[in-house]
Design a protein around this motif. Structure first.
Motif, PDB file in Angstrom:
ATOM      1  N   PHE A 161       0.850  -1.199   0.000  1.00  0.00           N
ATOM      2  CA  PHE A 161       0.000   0.000   0.000  1.00  0.00           C
ATOM      3  C   PHE A 161       0.880   1.241   0.000  1.00  0.00           C
ATOM      4  O   PHE A 161       1.984   1.216   0.528  1.00  0.00           O
ATOM      5  CB  PHE A 161      -0.925  -0.003   1.210  1.00  0.00           C
ATOM      6  N   LEU A 201      -4.200   4.395  -3.890  1.00  0.00           N
ATOM      7  CA  LEU A 201      -4.590   2.976  -3.911  1.00  0.00           C
ATOM      8  C   LEU A 201      -3.793   2.164  -4.918  1.00  0.00           C
ATOM      9  O   LEU A 201      -3.611   0.963  -4.747  1.00  0.00           O
ATOM     10  CB  LEU A 201      -6.085   2.844  -4.229  1.00  0.00           C
ATOM     11  N   LEU A 224      -2.471  -5.149 -11.222  1.00  0.00           N
ATOM     12  CA  LEU A 224      -3.814  -5.568 -10.843  1.00  0.00           C
ATOM     13  C   LEU A 224      -4.374  -6.406 -11.976  1.00  0.00           C
ATOM     14  O   LEU A 224      -4.294  -6.006 -13.124  1.00  0.00           O
ATOM     15  CB  LEU A 224      -4.701  -4.346 -10.612  1.00  0.00           C
ATOM     16  N   ALA A 232      -1.697   1.210   5.286  1.00  0.00           N
ATOM     17  CA  ALA A 232      -2.335  -0.033   4.848  1.00  0.00           C
ATOM     18  C   ALA A 232      -3.807  -0.068   5.255  1.00  0.00           C
ATOM     19  O   ALA A 232      -4.689  -0.325   4.428  1.00  0.00           O
ATOM     20  CB  ALA A 232      -1.598  -1.243   5.430  1.00  0.00           C
ATOM     21  N   SER A 287      -5.752   2.469   3.269  1.00  0.00           N
ATOM     22  CA  SER A 287      -5.946   2.061   1.873  1.00  0.00           C
ATOM     23  C   SER A 287      -7.006   0.968   1.774  1.00  0.00           C
ATOM     24  O   SER A 287      -7.866   0.993   0.887  1.00  0.00           O
ATOM     25  CB  SER A 287      -4.643   1.532   1.274  1.00  0.00           C
ATOM     26  N   MET A 288      -6.942   0.015   2.697  1.00  0.00           N
ATOM     27  CA  MET A 288      -7.931  -1.069   2.661  1.00  0.00           C
ATOM     28  C   MET A 288      -9.328  -0.510   2.952  1.00  0.00           C
ATOM     29  O   MET A 288     -10.321  -0.971   2.381  1.00  0.00           O
ATOM     30  CB  MET A 288      -7.558  -2.165   3.652  1.00  0.00           C
ATOM     31  N   GLU A 320      -8.123  -6.593  -6.352  1.00  0.00           N
ATOM     32  CA  GLU A 320      -7.787  -5.645  -5.282  1.00  0.00           C
ATOM     33  C   GLU A 320      -7.672  -6.374  -3.940  1.00  0.00           C
ATOM     34  O   GLU A 320      -6.817  -6.072  -3.117  1.00  0.00           O
ATOM     35  CB  GLU A 320      -8.863  -4.555  -5.181  1.00  0.00           C
ATOM     36  N   LYS A 361      -6.658  -9.303  -3.322  1.00  0.00           N
ATOM     37  CA  LYS A 361      -5.405 -10.051  -3.179  1.00  0.00           C
ATOM     38  C   LYS A 361      -4.405  -9.298  -2.321  1.00  0.00           C
ATOM     39  O   LYS A 361      -3.647  -9.901  -1.568  1.00  0.00           O
ATOM     40  CB  LYS A 361      -4.776 -10.252  -4.561  1.00  0.00           C
ATOM     41  N   TYR A 362      -4.388  -7.978  -2.485  1.00  0.00           N
ATOM     42  CA  TYR A 362      -3.439  -7.179  -1.714  1.00  0.00           C
ATOM     43  C   TYR A 362      -3.813  -7.147  -0.238  1.00  0.00           C
ATOM     44  O   TYR A 362      -2.947  -7.054   0.624  1.00  0.00           O
ATOM     45  CB  TYR A 362      -3.338  -5.760  -2.292  1.00  0.00           C
ATOM     46  N   HIS A 363      -5.111  -7.220   0.055  1.00  0.00           N
ATOM     47  CA  HIS A 363      -5.535  -7.250   1.459  1.00  0.00           C
ATOM     48  C   HIS A 363      -5.067  -8.560   2.098  1.00  0.00           C
ATOM     49  O   HIS A 363      -4.590  -8.584   3.223  1.00  0.00           O
ATOM     50  CB  HIS A 363      -7.058  -7.122   1.563  1.00  0.00           C
ATOM     51  N   LEU A 390      -2.577 -10.487   1.031  1.00  0.00           N
ATOM     52  CA  LEU A 390      -1.117 -10.460   1.117  1.00  0.00           C
ATOM     53  C   LEU A 390      -0.698  -9.726   2.384  1.00  0.00           C
ATOM     54  O   LEU A 390       0.176 -10.182   3.125  1.00  0.00           O
ATOM     55  CB  LEU A 390      -0.541  -9.759  -0.122  1.00  0.00           C
ATOM     56  N   HIS A 391      -1.341  -8.600   2.643  1.00  0.00           N
ATOM     57  CA  HIS A 391      -1.014  -7.802   3.819  1.00  0.00           C
ATOM     58  C   HIS A 391      -1.316  -8.575   5.102  1.00  0.00           C
ATOM     59  O   HIS A 391      -0.476  -8.673   5.995  1.00  0.00           O
ATOM     60  CB  HIS A 391      -1.790  -6.485   3.791  1.00  0.00           C
TER      61      HIS A 391
END
Lengths: 160, 251
Positions: A136, A140, A160, B39, B42-43, B130, B132-134, B136-137
């Motif tokens: 992040f 975004l 993405l 983070a 952003s989430m 999108e 996926k990044y949550h 991953l975090h």
């Protein structure tokens, strides 16, 4: 009658508000341009990240640009029919990102795997001796990496 | 097409995202380190975007516009589970909640992307990238802190024990579950729960955290049917403060 080429030329001047070197065409968010027999210009756009606050701003910029160019009858629609992904950023757009100091997203086959977030080339020194610090960032669409070679943080337009 | 069943499903998806998004946003400015502040913020923004996408589908089915749905309903009209309503607590609880929730959400989006209800399938196909990044975090932080110090491990363990009954409440079935499943719109919650358990177990096994035996825990249910914890209404009041002062305002 407006032609598709004329509308494309107008939209090439509309820039991403957060990355002012990148046009909406190079970003890949303009998915369709249609001109009806009644000379109505239909523009379809698709969001990059669904929560991106710049999307509404981009839509308004498109509308203002069309109005200023004298297009009287137009409709700008947001749609998920042709969803955006980072492979839709053009080669030109990737160059612009790099020059702006933002590592461009790697082009991927089929489905992006998170492994492609590792060892991103540093936009300053081009080294791939880099590490993902956090997925992040300040907007975004950005992730933060650290370059072990030139020892500085850099941002990446994340895949993405 | 069973419209009532689809609407109930969309409300549940949207309300969970909206409320967890608002909870995540409470970390803005007070995150324990800058990266985590960013983070969670952003989430939060992503989750509000996801709720907007589902409220927009509801609007297309004849419900009110997204802002009205988000800000003008009272608690009893919300379909979210209790897990997302709980206050942010300490960072360890917020991290564990995010971990437990997003593993389930990722499975939901994969199924939804295959749904016979095409508008939702298109939205889910987009949003899962999108998400996926949550994941991953969540996985990165749980693995790091779940193996770090005695304090970090015991804090995460306590939060995990506390959050688990609420997490099981995420899988409360829809009143229309049989219809949704037979028309290939959305699978049964028990399927999702079983996959979710495997999915979180894969990560927890790489830490020093213990997962309690699921069959000994009763889930905290009710949210999907409008029965909420004491924490939801005050949150909704806060979210709607501006619109309640001046409903015609733009912000």
């Amino acid at each position: 009658m407006w032609t598709k080429e004329e509308i494309l030329a107008l939209l090439a001047k509309v820039m991403d508000p957060e990355i002012p070197v990148l046009s909406l065409l190079d970003l890949g968010v303009i998915t369709d341009i249609n001109i009806t027999q009644e000379n109505q210009v239909m523009v379809r756009m698709t969001p990059t990240f669904s929560g991106c606050p710049a999307m509404e701003y981009m839509r308004r910029s498109v509308e203002e640009t069309l109005t200023e160019a004298g297009v009287q009858d137009f409709k700008v629609q947001m749609s998920f029919d042709k969803p955006w992904n980072t492979n839709k950023i053009t080669a030109n757009g990737r160059k612009a990102l790099q020059a702006f100091g933002l590592a461009p997203p790697p082009v991927y086959q089929v489905v992006p795997d998170l492994d492609i977030l590792e060892h991103i080339a540093c936009p300053y020194c081009n080294s791939t001796n880099t590490i993902l610090r956090t997925p992040f960032g300040p907007t975004l669409c950005r992730a933060m990496h650290y370059c072990n070679n030139c020892r500085q943080m850099f941002e990446q337009f994340k895949p993405l | 097409m069973n419209e009532l069943a689809i609407k109930e499903l969309l409300y549940t998806l949207a309300d969970n995202q909206l409320i967890l998004g608002h909870r995540n946003s409470e970390w803005t400015g007070i995150g324990p380190i800058l990266e985590e502040d960013i983070a969670f913020s952003s989430m939060a923004q992503d989750k509000l975007g996801h709720s907007l996408a589902f409220y927009t589908l509801l609007h297309e089915l004849g419900e009110s516009d997204p802002d009205t749905l988000a800000f003008m309903r009272n608690a009893a009209q919300f379909h979210c589970c209790h897990l997302v309503e709980l206050p942010i607590g300490e960072y360890d609880f917020s991290l564990i909640r995010h971990f437990l929730y997003d593993h389930a959400e990722a499975i939901r989006f994969e199924y939804l992307a295959q749904s016979s209800y095409e508008p939702a399938a298109k939205v889910a196909a987009k949003l899962r990238g999108e998400l996926k990044y949550h994941l991953l975090h969540a996985n990165t932080m749980v693995k790091q802190l779940g193996n770090a110090t005695a304090e970090s491990i015991s804090r995460l363990q306590q939060s995990l024990n506390y959050a688990f009954p609420y997490a099981l409440g995420m899988f409360q079935p829809s009143p229309y579950e049989a219809d949704l499943a037979s028309s290939n719109i959305f699978p049964r919650e028990s399927n999702i729960q079983a996959q979710w358990l495997e999915s979180i177990q894969k990560i927890l096994a790489q830490t020093q955290l213990q997962q309690t035996a699921v069959h000994t825990i009763s889930p905290v249910l009710g949210g999907r049917l409008g029965q909420h914890s004491e924490y939801l209404q005050p949150l909704l009041d806060e979210m709607a403060e501006v619109i309640n002062i001046d409903p015609s305002t733009e912000w």
